[in-house]
Scaffold this active site. Structure first.
Site, PDB file in Angstrom:
ATOM      1  CB  THR A 114      -0.926   0.041   1.236  1.00  0.00           C
ATOM      2  OG1 THR A 114      -0.107  -0.079   2.400  1.00  0.00           O
ATOM      3  CG2 THR A 114      -1.965  -1.067   1.198  1.00  0.00           C
ATOM      4  CE1 TYR A 161      12.837  -1.551  10.806  1.00  0.00           C
ATOM      5  CE2 TYR A 161      14.961  -0.441  10.601  1.00  0.00           C
ATOM      6  CZ  TYR A 161      13.852  -1.036  10.015  1.00  0.00           C
ATOM      7  OH  TYR A 161      13.757  -1.122   8.649  1.00  0.00           O
ATOM      8  CB  VAL A 220      14.029   3.772   0.946  1.00  0.00           C
ATOM      9  CG1 VAL A 220      13.242   3.817  -0.366  1.00  0.00           C
ATOM     10  CG2 VAL A 220      15.055   2.652   0.934  1.00  0.00           C
TER      11      VAL A 220
END
Ligand code: NDP
Ligand code: 8X3
Length: 253
Positions: free
Chosen positions: A11, A153, A186
């Site tokens: 998405t 993370y 990114v």
């Protein structure tokens, strides 16, 4: 006959760009994510602009029951999956461990590690039965290095690195390729999620240098999926030219 690719987290960002790249190159694609409206829009767009079929499946990769009930009962025409791209993932929060939000940790571990495992566990038996397939895990530079305030993370992406190696060993006898694509910075919705909606903080991450785009990562992912049957890329680190490693940037270019 068209090949089929299943992309989790299509998405937004990298996953959306990968879906577009594979669709443009003749793959039928299965797109997944939690936001149905975005899935519907992407499905309409990709099936209008390409001679391919698109199946949208809305589920949360953390929800074990949804993952298995959805992926184990795919319509017969979608049951042969050639490429699985485990992309859905996130970072949430930048606290030090002693100040960490437990809920943030659980979201990252449940999505990046357990969600990837659930989806892989549902799809791998199909690939094993057909004696061919390709799993591409979207790791990160955070799976190669640990950096300040990256703690959980980074641990979750180190787990993706380990699981990629493990899958490659376990799937070897079934002629299944396993690749990890590990990007550096990114520009996507990633930092907005990490900073819990603080757009100013998120924007600052990408200031002063040219980050990768989702399309850059999609290009190398598609390249990895396009090699001859006897060739596999195990691990591909793709990073902006202005980034040397997780913490070293040239912001003067
Ligand atoms: P985005 O936030 O733009 O996209 C994340 C995608 O993951 C969305 O499609 C989102 O869909 C999906 N997702 C998140 N949580 C879940 C969930 N629980 N269930 C299902 N889908 C979920 O970020 P990116 O495109 O940048 O991130 C994609 C992957 O790339 C992640 O694994 C990330 O760790 C990795 N990565 C990103 C880098 C970057 O700098 N941006 C660098 C290196 C790796 P929805 O919200 O609709 O569920
Ligand atoms: C996303 C890139 O450097 O923020 O995985 O960990 S980084």
């Amino acid at each position: 006959m068209n090949k089929t690719a299943l992309i989790t987290g299509a998405t937004s960002g990298i996953g959306k760009a990968i879906a577009k790249k594979f669709a443009e190159n003749g793959y039928n694609i299965i797109i997944t994510g939690r936001r149905q409206q975005r899935l519907t829009e992407l499905k309409d767009n990709l099936s209008t602009n390409n001679q391919i079929k698109v199946l949208d499946l809305c589920f949360d990769v953390r929800d074990k029951d949804s993952v298995f009930s959805t992926l184990e009962k795919l319509p017969a025409s979608w049951d042969q999956i050639d490429v699985l791209i485990n992309n859905a993932g996130l970072a949430v929060g930048t606290n030090k461990i002693h100040e960490g939000e437990i809920d943030d940790w659980e979201r990252m571990i449940d999505t990046n590690v357990k969600g990837l495992l659930y989806v892989s566990r549902a799809i791998l038996p199909k690939m094993a039965a057909q004696q061919q397939g390709h799993i591409i895990n979207i790791g990160s530079i955070a799976g190669k290095q640990v950096y300040p305030n990256g703690n959980v993370y980074c641990a979750s992406k180190h787990a993706v690195d380990a699981l990629t190696q493990a899958m490659r060993i376990d799937a070897l006898d079934h002629n299944i390729k396993v690749t990890q694509v590990s990007p550096g910075a990114v520009e996507t919705e990633f930092s907005i999620v990490r900073y819990k909606g603080d757009k100013d903080k998120a924007d600052k991450v990408y200031q002063g240098f040219t980050p990768l785009s989702g399309e850059d990562v999609a290009d190398v992912t598609f390249y990895a999926a396009s090699l001859p049957p006897h060739v596999n890329i195990n691990d591909l680190v793709v990073i902006p030219t202005a980034q040397a490693n997780a913490t070293t940037f040239n912001k003067s270019l």
